[in-house]
Design a protein around this motif. Structure first.
Motif, PDB file in Angstrom:
ATOM      1  N   LYS A 105       0.849  -1.192   0.000  1.00 15.38           N
ATOM      2  CA  LYS A 105       0.000   0.000   0.000  1.00 15.38           C
ATOM      3  C   LYS A 105       0.883   1.239   0.000  1.00 15.38           C
ATOM      4  CE  LYS A 105      -3.431   2.438   2.772  1.00 15.38           C
ATOM      5  NZ  LYS A 105      -4.106   2.508   4.058  1.00 15.38           N
ATOM      6  N   TRP A 106       0.494   2.219  -0.806  1.00 21.71           N
ATOM      7  CA  TRP A 106       1.172   3.504  -0.823  1.00 21.71           C
ATOM      8  C   TRP A 106       0.413   4.483   0.072  1.00 21.71           C
ATOM      9  CZ3 TRP A 106       5.182   6.386  -1.283  1.00 21.71           C
ATOM     10  CH2 TRP A 106       5.048   7.762  -1.454  1.00 21.71           C
ATOM     11  N   ALA A 107       1.108   5.055   1.024  1.00 23.22           N
ATOM     12  CA  ALA A 107       0.604   6.141   1.866  1.00 23.22           C
ATOM     13  C   ALA A 107      -0.653   5.752   2.643  1.00 23.22           C
ATOM     14  CB  ALA A 107       0.387   7.396   1.034  1.00 23.22           C
ATOM     15  N   GLY A 108      -1.251   6.735   3.277  1.00 26.24           N
ATOM     16  CA  GLY A 108      -2.481   6.518   4.018  1.00 26.24           C
ATOM     17  C   GLY A 108      -2.321   6.807   5.500  1.00 26.24           C
ATOM     18  N   GLY A 109      -3.401   6.621   6.213  1.00 32.25           N
ATOM     19  CA  GLY A 109      -3.417   6.872   7.651  1.00 32.25           C
ATOM     20  C   GLY A 109      -2.793   5.732   8.426  1.00 32.25           C
ATOM     21  N   HIS A 110      -2.853   5.860   9.741  1.00 34.12           N
ATOM     22  CA  HIS A 110      -2.255   4.833  10.601  1.00 34.12           C
ATOM     23  C   HIS A 110      -3.240   3.743  10.982  1.00 34.12           C
ATOM     24  CE1 HIS A 110      -4.230   6.670  14.044  1.00 34.12           C
ATOM     25  NE2 HIS A 110      -3.701   7.836  13.703  1.00 34.12           N
ATOM     26  N   GLY A 115       2.648   1.966  15.716  1.00 38.37           N
ATOM     27  CA  GLY A 115       3.924   2.082  15.016  1.00 38.37           C
ATOM     28  C   GLY A 115       3.816   3.035  13.836  1.00 38.37           C
ATOM     29  N   LEU A 116       2.739   2.907  13.051  1.00 38.14           N
ATOM     30  CA  LEU A 116       2.533   3.808  11.913  1.00 38.14           C
ATOM     31  C   LEU A 116       2.256   5.227  12.392  1.00 38.14           C
ATOM     32  CD1 LEU A 116       0.373   1.609   9.510  1.00 38.14           C
ATOM     33  CD2 LEU A 116       2.841   1.999   9.457  1.00 38.14           C
ATOM     34  N   ARG A 117       1.509   5.366  13.465  1.00 39.48           N
ATOM     35  CA  ARG A 117       1.232   6.691  14.025  1.00 39.48           C
ATOM     36  C   ARG A 117       2.549   7.404  14.349  1.00 39.48           C
ATOM     37  NH1 ARG A 117      -2.318   5.488  17.996  1.00 39.48           N
ATOM     38  NH2 ARG A 117      -4.104   6.266  16.859  1.00 39.48           N
ATOM     39  N   ASP A 118       3.476   6.686  15.002  1.00 34.00           N
ATOM     40  CA  ASP A 118       4.746   7.297  15.372  1.00 34.00           C
ATOM     41  C   ASP A 118       5.619   7.554  14.142  1.00 34.00           C
ATOM     42  OD1 ASP A 118       6.304   8.257  17.691  1.00 34.00           O
ATOM     43  OD2 ASP A 118       7.762   6.778  16.978  1.00 34.00           O
ATOM     44  N   LEU A 119       5.570   6.672  13.162  1.00 32.33           N
ATOM     45  CA  LEU A 119       6.315   6.903  11.919  1.00 32.33           C
ATOM     46  C   LEU A 119       5.809   8.140  11.191  1.00 32.33           C
ATOM     47  CD1 LEU A 119       6.830   3.300  10.692  1.00 32.33           C
ATOM     48  CD2 LEU A 119       8.578   5.046  10.611  1.00 32.33           C
ATOM     49  N   ASN A 120       4.495   8.296  11.105  1.00 39.03           N
ATOM     50  CA  ASN A 120       3.926   9.481  10.469  1.00 39.03           C
ATOM     51  C   ASN A 120       4.446  10.747  11.145  1.00 39.03           C
ATOM     52  OD1 ASN A 120       2.461   7.701   8.890  1.00 39.03           O
ATOM     53  ND2 ASN A 120       0.493   8.139   9.842  1.00 39.03           N
ATOM     54  N   ARG A 121       4.500  10.724  12.474  1.00 35.81           N
ATOM     55  CA  ARG A 121       4.988  11.874  13.238  1.00 35.81           C
ATOM     56  C   ARG A 121       6.472  12.106  12.971  1.00 35.81           C
ATOM     57  NH1 ARG A 121       8.331  12.359  16.790  1.00 35.81           N
ATOM     58  NH2 ARG A 121       8.449  10.136  17.208  1.00 35.81           N
ATOM     59  N   ALA A 122       7.282  11.053  13.077  1.00 38.06           N
ATOM     60  CA  ALA A 122       8.734  11.190  12.942  1.00 38.06           C
ATOM     61  C   ALA A 122       9.155  11.574  11.525  1.00 38.06           C
ATOM     62  CB  ALA A 122       9.432   9.900  13.363  1.00 38.06           C
ATOM     63  N   LEU A 123       8.497  10.999  10.534  1.00 40.49           N
ATOM     64  CA  LEU A 123       8.844  11.293   9.141  1.00 40.49           C
ATOM     65  C   LEU A 123       8.213  12.589   8.646  1.00 40.49           C
ATOM     66  CD1 LEU A 123       8.498   7.711   7.583  1.00 40.49           C
ATOM     67  CD2 LEU A 123      10.622   8.901   8.218  1.00 40.49           C
ATOM     68  N   GLY A 124       7.179  13.049   9.350  1.00 38.41           N
ATOM     69  CA  GLY A 124       6.498  14.268   8.940  1.00 38.41           C
ATOM     70  C   GLY A 124       5.629  14.075   7.713  1.00 38.41           C
ATOM     71  N   THR A 125       5.311  12.825   7.411  1.00 45.74           N
ATOM     72  CA  THR A 125       4.489  12.515   6.239  1.00 45.74           C
ATOM     73  C   THR A 125       3.859  11.132   6.402  1.00 45.74           C
ATOM     74  OG1 THR A 125       4.467  12.357   3.810  1.00 45.74           O
ATOM     75  CG2 THR A 125       6.423  11.485   4.943  1.00 45.74           C
ATOM     76  N   ARG A 126       2.789  10.912   5.647  1.00 46.44           N
ATOM     77  CA  ARG A 126       2.168   9.581   5.566  1.00 46.44           C
ATOM     78  C   ARG A 126       2.504   8.934   4.228  1.00 46.44           C
ATOM     79  NH1 ARG A 126      -4.031  10.632   6.901  1.00 46.44           N
ATOM     80  NH2 ARG A 126      -3.850  11.340   4.761  1.00 46.44           N
ATOM     81  N   GLU A 127       3.323   9.605   3.440  1.00 43.31           N
ATOM     82  CA  GLU A 127       3.616   9.159   2.084  1.00 43.31           C
ATOM     83  C   GLU A 127       4.865   8.299   2.045  1.00 43.31           C
ATOM     84  OE1 GLU A 127       3.416  12.554  -0.498  1.00 43.31           O
ATOM     85  OE2 GLU A 127       1.241  12.674  -0.257  1.00 43.31           O
TER      86      GLU A 127
END
Length: 189
Positions: A105-110, A115-127
């Motif tokens: 899957k490409w991008a999207g919410g957590h 783990g995805l929630r924290d990655l979105n925060r750390a990377l500054g993107t969901r992409e």
């Protein structure tokens, strides 16, 4: 570095066989197939390796913080090697898919995945790309924590292992930029 593959899970022997560690299982299997040796890298706080595979330089990262703090180690390794978020493949367990199913899957919410929630925060993107390894759902939201931190029954473990093997079989296509072909093959199972 062409790609960074990040497997999500919880460190420690007590979590090694839990469903939440499906991302670790997949990355460990890939490391074995490529002859990579995952070693602790304190500067990123992850088990890491760099290998040549499919004609590309690939980094591997298994964060050694708990799941809800996965983002920091992945972001740190990606920053060191100047890997943009669009070239990160995060491998994680997925409650919304039955055991034996895997999806790219490409991008999207957590979707509630810490783990995805924290990655979105750390990377500054969901992409970024995700490889979702199905573990099934316990049926009620109040049972989720106990379920993901529990070991799968033998039949479910076999199905998860088979999904990991199918996922790794399409990885060369994916890494060479043929994500459509990889998805078509993987999603037809």
């Amino acid at each position: 570095m062409d790609w960074l593959l990040a497997g999500l899970g919880n460190p420690g022997a007590e979590y090694a066989r839990t469903r939440h560690n499906a991302g670790f299982w997949a990355l460990q299997t890939f490391a074995e197939k490529t002859g990579a040796s995952l070693r602790m890298e304190s500067r990123w706080h992850c088990l890491a390796a760099v290998v040549q595979d499919s004609g590309q330089q690939l980094g591997m990262c298994m964060p050694q913080d708990f799941m809800n703090r996965s983002g920091g180690p992945v972001q740190a390794m990606a920053a060191f090697y100047k890997v943009p978020a669009a070239r990160i493949l995060v491998i994680h367990d997925e409650l919304d898919l039955p055991p034996g199913t895997a999806r790219l899957k490409w991008a999207g919410g957590h979707g509630g995945h810490n783990g995805l929630r924290d990655l979105n925060r750390a990377l500054g993107t969901r992409e970024y790309w995700r490889l979702r390894i199905g573990i099934g759902h316990p049926g009620h939201k109040d049972a989720v924590i106990h379920y993901v931190l529990g070991a799968p029954q033998a039949a479910d473990q076999e199905a998860i292992d088979a999904a990991i093997d199918r996922s790794l079989a399409v990885l060369p296509d994916f890494l060479q930029g043929r994500s459509d072909a990889a998805q078509k093959t993987l999603h037809s199972d």
